[in-house]
Scaffold this motif. Structure first.
Motif, mmCIF file in Angstrom:
data_model
loop_
_atom_site.group_PDB
_atom_site.id
_atom_site.type_symbol
_atom_site.label_atom_id
_atom_site.label_comp_id
_atom_site.label_asym_id
_atom_site.label_seq_id
_atom_site.Cartn_x
_atom_site.Cartn_y
_atom_site.Cartn_z
ATOM 1 N N THR A 108 0.705 -1.248 0.172
ATOM 2 C CA THR A 108 -0.028 -0.018 0.073
ATOM 3 C C THR A 108 0.850 1.237 0.086
ATOM 4 O OG1 THR A 108 -1.800 -1.190 1.167
ATOM 5 C CG2 THR A 108 -1.542 1.459 1.427
ATOM 6 N N GLY A 109 2.063 1.304 0.876
ATOM 7 C CA GLY A 109 2.972 2.545 0.785
ATOM 8 C C GLY A 109 3.429 2.783 -0.502
ATOM 9 N N GLU A 110 3.871 1.599 -1.048
ATOM 10 C CA GLU A 110 4.703 1.669 -2.431
ATOM 11 C C GLU A 110 3.619 2.151 -3.449
ATOM 12 O OE1 GLU A 110 8.024 1.373 -3.090
ATOM 13 O OE2 GLU A 110 7.853 1.524 -0.853
ATOM 14 N N PHE A 111 2.232 1.867 -3.307
ATOM 15 C CA PHE A 111 1.329 2.395 -4.282
ATOM 16 C C PHE A 111 1.158 3.845 -4.145
ATOM 17 C CE2 PHE A 111 -2.974 3.927 -4.988
ATOM 18 C CZ PHE A 111 -3.028 3.562 -6.339
ATOM 19 N N LEU A 112 1.056 4.175 -3.146
ATOM 20 C CA LEU A 112 0.664 5.607 -2.498
ATOM 21 C C LEU A 112 2.020 6.459 -3.083
ATOM 22 C CD1 LEU A 112 -1.021 5.273 0.880
ATOM 23 C CD2 LEU A 112 -2.001 5.763 -1.396
ATOM 24 N N ARG A 113 3.034 6.131 -2.749
ATOM 25 C CA ARG A 113 4.138 6.912 -3.159
ATOM 26 C C ARG A 113 4.279 7.041 -4.900
ATOM 27 N NH1 ARG A 113 9.092 5.360 -0.293
ATOM 28 N NH2 ARG A 113 9.110 3.327 -1.383
ATOM 29 N N MET A 162 1.401 6.621 -6.772
ATOM 30 C CA MET A 162 0.251 7.566 -7.136
ATOM 31 C C MET A 162 0.537 8.999 -6.826
ATOM 32 S SD MET A 162 -2.366 9.156 -5.572
ATOM 33 C CE MET A 162 -2.649 8.508 -3.969
ATOM 34 N N GLY A 163 1.338 9.508 -5.806
ATOM 35 C CA GLY A 163 1.631 10.831 -5.403
ATOM 36 C C GLY A 163 2.427 11.317 -6.843
ATOM 37 N N GLU A 164 3.336 10.506 -7.486
ATOM 38 C CA GLU A 164 4.088 10.992 -8.623
ATOM 39 C C GLU A 164 3.257 11.227 -9.688
ATOM 40 O OE1 GLU A 164 6.874 7.846 -9.123
ATOM 41 O OE2 GLU A 164 7.832 7.903 -7.005
ATOM 42 N N LYS A 165 2.364 10.206 -9.926
ATOM 43 C CA LYS A 165 1.172 10.410 -10.934
ATOM 44 C C LYS A 165 0.497 11.517 -11.024
ATOM 45 C CE LYS A 165 3.195 6.778 -13.474
ATOM 46 N NZ LYS A 165 3.537 6.915 -14.780
ATOM 47 N N ALA A 166 0.229 11.754 -9.614
ATOM 48 C CA ALA A 166 -0.847 12.777 -9.430
ATOM 49 C C ALA A 166 -0.400 14.227 -10.196
ATOM 50 C CB ALA A 166 -1.359 12.840 -8.131
ATOM 51 N N ARG A 167 0.904 14.342 -10.089
ATOM 52 C CA ARG A 167 1.305 15.580 -10.657
ATOM 53 C C ARG A 167 1.694 15.565 -12.054
ATOM 54 N NH1 ARG A 167 4.601 14.294 -6.098
ATOM 55 N NH2 ARG A 167 6.341 13.527 -7.247
ATOM 56 N N ALA A 204 -5.021 12.938 -2.164
ATOM 57 C CA ALA A 204 -4.294 13.488 -3.282
ATOM 58 C C ALA A 204 -5.137 14.041 -4.433
ATOM 59 C CB ALA A 204 -3.639 12.257 -3.909
ATOM 60 N N GLY A 205 -6.257 14.164 -4.015
ATOM 61 C CA GLY A 205 -7.319 14.607 -5.138
ATOM 62 C C GLY A 205 -7.779 13.697 -6.255
ATOM 63 N N GLN A 206 -7.480 12.397 -6.013
ATOM 64 C CA GLN A 206 -7.689 11.448 -6.963
ATOM 65 C C GLN A 206 -8.823 10.601 -6.908
ATOM 66 O OE1 GLN A 206 -4.816 10.879 -9.722
ATOM 67 N NE2 GLN A 206 -4.873 13.017 -9.156
ATOM 68 N N TRP A 207 -9.478 10.525 -5.695
ATOM 69 C CA TRP A 207 -10.584 9.415 -5.688
ATOM 70 C C TRP A 207 -11.565 9.900 -6.709
ATOM 71 C CZ3 TRP A 207 -11.524 5.192 -3.933
ATOM 72 C CH2 TRP A 207 -12.844 4.748 -3.524
ATOM 73 N N GLU A 208 -12.028 11.089 -6.877
ATOM 74 C CA GLU A 208 -13.323 11.275 -7.666
ATOM 75 C C GLU A 208 -12.976 11.091 -9.158
ATOM 76 O OE1 GLU A 208 -16.032 11.681 -6.788
ATOM 77 O OE2 GLU A 208 -15.790 11.666 -4.643
ATOM 78 N N ASP A 258 -0.335 15.325 -15.990
ATOM 79 C CA ASP A 258 -1.560 15.517 -16.727
ATOM 80 C C ASP A 258 -1.857 14.193 -17.540
ATOM 81 O OD1 ASP A 258 -4.013 17.082 -17.154
ATOM 82 O OD2 ASP A 258 -2.672 18.074 -18.844
ATOM 83 N N ALA A 259 -2.161 13.405 -16.939
ATOM 84 C CA ALA A 259 -2.586 12.035 -17.639
ATOM 85 C C ALA A 259 -3.299 11.105 -16.662
ATOM 86 C CB ALA A 259 -1.387 11.341 -18.285
ATOM 87 N N PRO A 260 -4.107 10.341 -17.134
ATOM 88 C CA PRO A 260 -4.558 9.286 -16.274
ATOM 89 C C PRO A 260 -3.744 8.268 -16.071
ATOM 90 C CG PRO A 260 -5.776 9.043 -18.330
ATOM 91 C CD PRO A 260 -4.987 10.357 -18.208
ATOM 92 N N TRP A 261 -3.792 7.551 -14.796
ATOM 93 C CA TRP A 261 -2.950 6.323 -14.441
ATOM 94 C C TRP A 261 -3.622 5.196 -14.203
ATOM 95 C CZ3 TRP A 261 -4.601 4.424 -9.726
ATOM 96 C CH2 TRP A 261 -5.254 5.405 -8.833
ATOM 97 N N CYS A 262 -3.114 3.891 -14.411
ATOM 98 C CA CYS A 262 -3.789 2.748 -14.362
ATOM 99 C C CYS A 262 -2.860 1.946 -13.526
ATOM 100 C CB CYS A 262 -3.843 2.249 -15.659
ATOM 101 S SG CYS A 262 -4.671 0.264 -15.568
ATOM 102 N N ALA A 263 -3.372 1.148 -12.495
ATOM 103 C CA ALA A 263 -2.452 0.432 -11.518
ATOM 104 C C ALA A 263 -3.272 -0.932 -11.185
ATOM 105 C CB ALA A 263 -2.078 1.006 -10.137
#
Length: 517
Positions: A194-199, A201-206, A316-320, A208-213
């Motif tokens: 979980t910690g590795e994903f959140l780290r 995801m924080g990179e991806k949140a910055r 991270a503002g990603q949930w919605e 300007d493209a959707p991510w997929c995990a």
């Protein structure tokens, strides 16, 4: 803008072990909270067992009879499309955290390729951020960096501290215990992943493209051990009676496959602390209850990390803007029918959770859908929810219409189980069957379950009057018409779902024509 996509699998999670499923004991407040703003599918089933075959169905959207991954270690034919490849073609970069258990096709890999010596291969199409197989090297290195002593035998990390540090091979009294793991509640494999994903995801949140995990949690798969406070969260005396015959001998008499399974399943295979030697079926009711209480604690431990993951997405503002899918590859017998693990025809091994949160369909939030759904449906569901066209040849069907309130006409679910032992030949020898005859298929409706074997006698259960599946009605003259009806339903299912990748295409003088239903 297309959504982010997050597919989570928690290995070996029974579909009834959720608060939202009405379990009388198990508490899953974080998953329940997600379900309150998502869609829950309460009668969702996997299509195969164990891990490799089940995941092949989930990832390819094809039944086992088409993808032909029948055992852990069976190669996934490289010609098959899958969800990672399809999303990659659509512009996503599907990224893996965990494992996929898909053995590589030896026809397209050189003979000395190390991937040919493991069933824990990576599904084609995934980028790998963190591979965490059963031999969890990255997690163990992380624990060592946190000050833990990591034993030379890495599997000993799963043994608890109980008095002196436990070691494999030490004499035990033969009874499971609730001793805690030697690592803390924030140091489990689930917490690490979980910690590795959140780290990441924080990179991806910055960007300007959707991510997929894809996060593939190993727990609540054994070894059956969990840290405090989860090891004592549940009282073994609590919970329902086990669904099983009065004795293990009576259970074994139900069918040759059950007899074979109970005769070979040994306690040590499940990494139960204090297991001792002998057969799983030899454990007492008290023993099974202790194992079950530990398993429930493992479920709650995973639930806690899912809560942490969702909180991280929201912060991270990603949930919605994230399409969230939570399921499992298969269930767990957990003492029912005198056994552990996953095999055969019982609901306990195939009924799994499914929760889908599509942020673009708020009208579906808070719904619980009780019509049948299947893991082969996840591939087309994710594609449609992301605004993409699913491949035409898939066996699964999108669940988006059900989420939108258009209902579902599915009256049955299907799964398969292959019990051949390619490397040892043990099943073939014990059952007196050729290798390719060691298989079965199940059709389950609201009331009836019919199990057809390639070379063993069939089974028919009246689930309305025999929910424990203890009385085989296949030879009952009063049930003959039902048996024929169910066998015909199974035959029609096979006829409709034979490999369809090219059968919907016709080459004509005017060019290629592709048909769609």
């Amino acid at each position: 803008m297309r959504p982010n996509i997050l597919l989570i699998t928690a290995d070996q999670w029974r579909g009834d072990c959720l608060g939202i499923a009405g379990h009388p004991v198990v508490r899953t407040p974080h998953v329940d909270a997600v379900a309150a703003e998502a869609t829950c599918f309460s009668r969702h089933f996997a299509q195969a067992a164990p891990c490799g075959p089940s995941r092949a169905c989930l990832y390819t959207g094809l039944y086992q009879m088409t993808n032909r991954v029948v055992r852990n270690g069976t190669p996934l034919d490289h010609r098959h499309d899958n969800i990672a490849l399809a999303l990659r073609r659509a512009g996503y970069d599907p990224t893996l955290f965990g494992y996929t258990d898909q053995a590589v096709d030896p026809r397209v890999h050189p003979g000395d390729d190390p991937w040919l010596r493991t069933y824990e291969g990576i599904l084609p199409g995934f980028s790998v951020r963190l591979r965490l197989p059963e031999d969890a090297g990255p997690w163990l290195s992380w624990l060592k960096a946190r000050g833990h002593e990591v034993p030379d035998d890495k599997w000993e990390m799963y043994l608890p501290v109980s008095g002196p540090v436990a070691r494999r091979g030490d004499p035990e009294d033969g009874h499971p215990t609730n001793a805690p793991a030697r690592y803390g509640e924030d140091e489990t494999e689930t917490a690490f992943l979980t910690g590795e994903f959140l780290r990441w995801m924080g990179e991806k949140a910055r960007e300007d493209a959707p991510w997929c995990a894809h996060i593939s949690f190993l727990r609540p798969h054994p070894p059956f051990v969990v840290p405090e406070p989860f090891n004592t969260m549940y009282d073994p005396a609590d919970g329902p009676a086990f669904a099983r015959a009065e004795t293990a001998a009576a259970e074994r008499a139900i069918h040759p496959l059950v007899d074979y399974w109970l005769a070979i399943q040994r306690k040590a295979e499940h990494y139960v602390i204090g297991a001792g030697d002998g057969l799983v079926a030899d454990w007492t009711d008290t023993d099974f209850r202790q194992i079950r209480a530990t398993y429930w604690g493992m479920v709650s431990e995973v639930d806690r990390q899912i809560g942490r993951l969702v909180d991280g997405l929201k912060a991270a503002g990603q949930w919605e803007n994230t399409l969230f899918v939570l399921t499992s590859d298969h269930g767990e017998m957990m003492g029912d029918h005198w056994t552990l693990g996953k095999f055969g025809f019982h609901d306990e091994a195939y009924h799994v959770p499914l929760i889908v949160r599509d942020p673009s369909r708020p009208e579906a939030h808070g719904k619980c859908i009780s019509t049948f759904s299947q893991n082969v449906d996840i591939f087309p569901t994710i594609m449609e929810a992301a605004g993409l066209a699913p491949p035409a040849h898939l066996d699964g069907t999108s669940l988006v219409p059900a989420m939108e309130g258009r209902g579902s006409d599915r009256e049955a679910v299907f799964w398969e189980y292959d019990f051949r032992e390619v490397a040892t030949g043990d099943a073939q020898a014990r059952l007196g069957l050729p290798m390719d005859a060691c298989n079965m298929a199940v059709v389950r409706t609201e009331r009836w379950k019919y199990v057809h074997f390639a070379a063993l006698s069939p089974l028919l259960f009246d689930l309305e009057n025999d929910p424990g599946e203890l009385v085989n009605r296949a030879e009952d003259p009063a049930s003959a018409a039902i048996r024929i009806e169910m066998a015909e339903r199974l035959l029609a299912w096979r006829a409709q779902h034979l490999d369809r990748r090219l059968t919907g295409i016709e080459l004509t003088p005017a060019g290629l024509v592709e048909g769609r239903d």
